[in-house]
Write an enzyme that holds these catalytic residues in place. Structure first.
Site, short mmCIF file in Angstrom:
data_model
loop_
_atom_site.label_atom_id
_atom_site.label_comp_id
_atom_site.label_asym_id
_atom_site.label_seq_id
_atom_site.Cartn_x
_atom_site.Cartn_y
_atom_site.Cartn_z
N GLY A 18 32.87 26.21 -5.25
CA GLY A 18 31.42 26.23 -5.50
C GLY A 18 30.79 27.59 -5.36
O GLY A 18 29.64 27.72 -4.97
N SER A 19 31.56 28.66 -5.71
CA SER A 19 31.02 29.99 -5.43
C SER A 19 29.74 30.28 -6.22
O SER A 19 28.82 30.89 -5.67
CB SER A 19 32.07 31.08 -5.66
OG SER A 19 32.20 31.38 -7.00
N SER A 20 29.63 29.82 -7.46
CA SER A 20 28.40 30.16 -8.22
C SER A 20 27.19 29.46 -7.62
O SER A 20 26.12 30.06 -7.46
CB SER A 20 28.56 29.82 -9.70
OG SER A 20 28.66 28.43 -9.88
N ALA A 21 27.34 28.20 -7.22
CA ALA A 21 26.21 27.49 -6.61
C ALA A 21 25.84 28.13 -5.28
O ALA A 21 24.66 28.28 -4.96
CB ALA A 21 26.56 26.02 -6.39
N ALA A 22 26.86 28.56 -4.52
CA ALA A 22 26.58 29.14 -3.21
C ALA A 22 25.79 30.45 -3.35
O ALA A 22 24.86 30.70 -2.58
CB ALA A 22 27.89 29.38 -2.47
N GLY A 31 37.31 26.19 -7.20
CA GLY A 31 36.70 24.91 -6.89
C GLY A 31 35.92 24.92 -5.59
O GLY A 31 35.64 23.87 -5.02
N PRO A 46 36.24 32.59 -2.66
CA PRO A 46 36.94 33.03 -3.87
C PRO A 46 36.37 32.34 -5.12
O PRO A 46 36.02 31.16 -5.05
CB PRO A 46 38.40 32.63 -3.62
CG PRO A 46 38.36 31.61 -2.53
CD PRO A 46 37.08 31.78 -1.77
N ASP A 63 27.90 20.72 -6.17
CA ASP A 63 28.16 22.05 -5.59
C ASP A 63 26.89 22.57 -4.90
O ASP A 63 26.95 23.11 -3.80
CB ASP A 63 28.61 23.05 -6.66
CG ASP A 63 30.06 22.84 -7.06
OD1 ASP A 63 30.65 21.83 -6.66
OD2 ASP A 63 30.60 23.71 -7.78
O1 PMV Z 1 37.37 22.22 -8.91
P1 PMV Z 1 35.95 21.77 -8.91
O2 PMV Z 1 35.24 21.95 -7.62
O3 PMV Z 1 35.21 22.30 -10.07
O4 PMV Z 1 36.00 20.18 -9.02
C1 PMV Z 1 36.29 19.49 -10.19
C2 PMV Z 1 36.15 18.03 -9.92
C3 PMV Z 1 36.51 17.11 -11.08
O5 PMV Z 1 36.37 15.78 -10.60
C4 PMV Z 1 37.97 17.31 -11.48
C5 PMV Z 1 35.67 17.33 -12.31
C6 PMV Z 1 34.23 16.88 -12.16
O6 PMV Z 1 33.42 17.31 -13.01
O7 PMV Z 1 33.89 16.11 -11.27
#
Ligand code: PMV
Length: 312
Positions: free
Chosen positions: A100-104, A98, A94, A145
């Site tokens: 990592g879909s764009s990197a994946a 968080g 999804p 990611d």
């Molecule tokens: O939700 P994600 O996977 O984009 O993770 C953010 C992680 C944070 O520590 C909140 C921000 C960061 O840049 O590390």
């Protein structure tokens, strides 16, 4: 050159250390095999994309796919390829949760292009291409990611230091649940920064404690101590609540998981939406937790085994 190319990548989750990592504390990211992107390539008259979001010529693709447009152009230039290719992208990761879909997507596209040209790719070269795409998508990515969606092991990372991978070997199951609400990483990071200014006496120790818990969590994974890892996770959630990055939906689902027998549970990533992660001692308990989370409104759930034989 082959008649087709294929590439894949996993999603990722942050196991421990989100937010604190911004301030130099360690964090742990895990490849999340429950979600996946696959890319198939075949020759075509013009270069085109076939995905859920867009189907048509690469040259007309929307802004949201700009980083992939640039990546494909760079890859085709790398191979000095002038003809067309069609890229079919299918993803179960999804977006904006968080994971990592764009990197994946960038990892899977890069692997597919190298596969099409029948050239092996080193991990460093893969990350080089993917991080260029991630810079366009996210401005100043940490690179985590890209590393976690393309690798197989947990990654321990501290801002500015090289990532360290270590074996995943803990006899437990991870349940991941999506609140169905887009994560608000940018706003949450900004409000932690503000709290650090206005209430440093409580905020700075909380961030340091999150770092200590990430360190301890790595040891519990290395020494196969699921109960201790669960405790680290629940403690981390409590501290993330103090930092104002949780919300009532995440808190409710974390409580639900604990009542259903979880060893520990916490939000993952930026917070204020997005996903939570739950540790369960065996598959039966994990399935029960998954069911309760869905009854309480989780939009999607996944279960991933964390033992050495489960994680491929
Ligand atoms: O939700 P994600 O996977 O984009 O993770 C953010 C992680 C944070 O520590 C909140 C921000 C960061 O840049 O590390």
């Amino acid at each position: 050159m082959k008649t087709h190319g294929y590439g894949w990548a996993n999603g990722k989750i942050i196991l421990m250390g989100e937010h604190a990592v911004v301030y130099g504390e360690p964090a742990i990211a895990l490849p999340f095999t429950g979600t996946k992107v696959e890319v198939h390539i075949k020759p075509a008259e013009t270069t085109q994309l076939i995905s859920t979001y867009y189907q048509g010529p690469l040259s007309n693709s929307p802004d949201s796919l700009h980083s992939i447009h640039v990546l494909i152009t760079k890859l085709l230039t790398h191979f000095d390829y002038q003809a067309g290719l069609s890229f079919t992208i299918t993803s179960t990761i999804p977006a904006e949760r968080g994971m990592g879909s764009s990197a994946a997507v960038a990892v899977a596209v890069t692997r597919a292009v190298f596969h099409f040209f029948d050239v092996p790719i080193t991990h460093d070269l893969l990350l080089h291409f993917v991080n260029q795409a991630e810079k366009i998508a996210h401005g100043n990515p940490s690179g985590i990611d890209a590393a976690a969606t393309s690798g197989k092991n947990p990654l321990y990372f501290i801002k500015g230091a090289p990532f360290e991978d270590f074996p995943l070997n803990i006899d437990a199951y991870l349940v991941v649940a999506d609140t169905g609400i887009k994560g608000q990483t940018r706003a949450a990071v900004a409000s932690v920064a503000q709290l650090r200014q206005t209430a440093p006496d409580t905020t700075i120790p909380a961030l340091q404690q999150l770092g200590k818990l990430a360190k301890r969590a790595r040891q519990t994974i290395i020494h196969n101590q699921p109960a201790q890892l669960g405790a680290c996770m629940s403690n981390a959630h409590f501290l993330l609540q103090q930092l104002s990055v949780s919300n009532s939906c995440l808190d409710n689902l974390v409580d639900t998981a604990l009542q259903a027998g979880a060893l520990g549970a916490k939000l993952t990533g930026g917070g204020r939406g997005g996903c939570l992660i739950v540790l369960a001692e065996n598959r039966l308990v994990a399935d029960g937790i998954e069911q309760q989370l869905r009854l309480q409104g989780a939009k999607q759930t996944w279960v991933q085994g964390l033992g050495a034989y489960e994680h491929v």
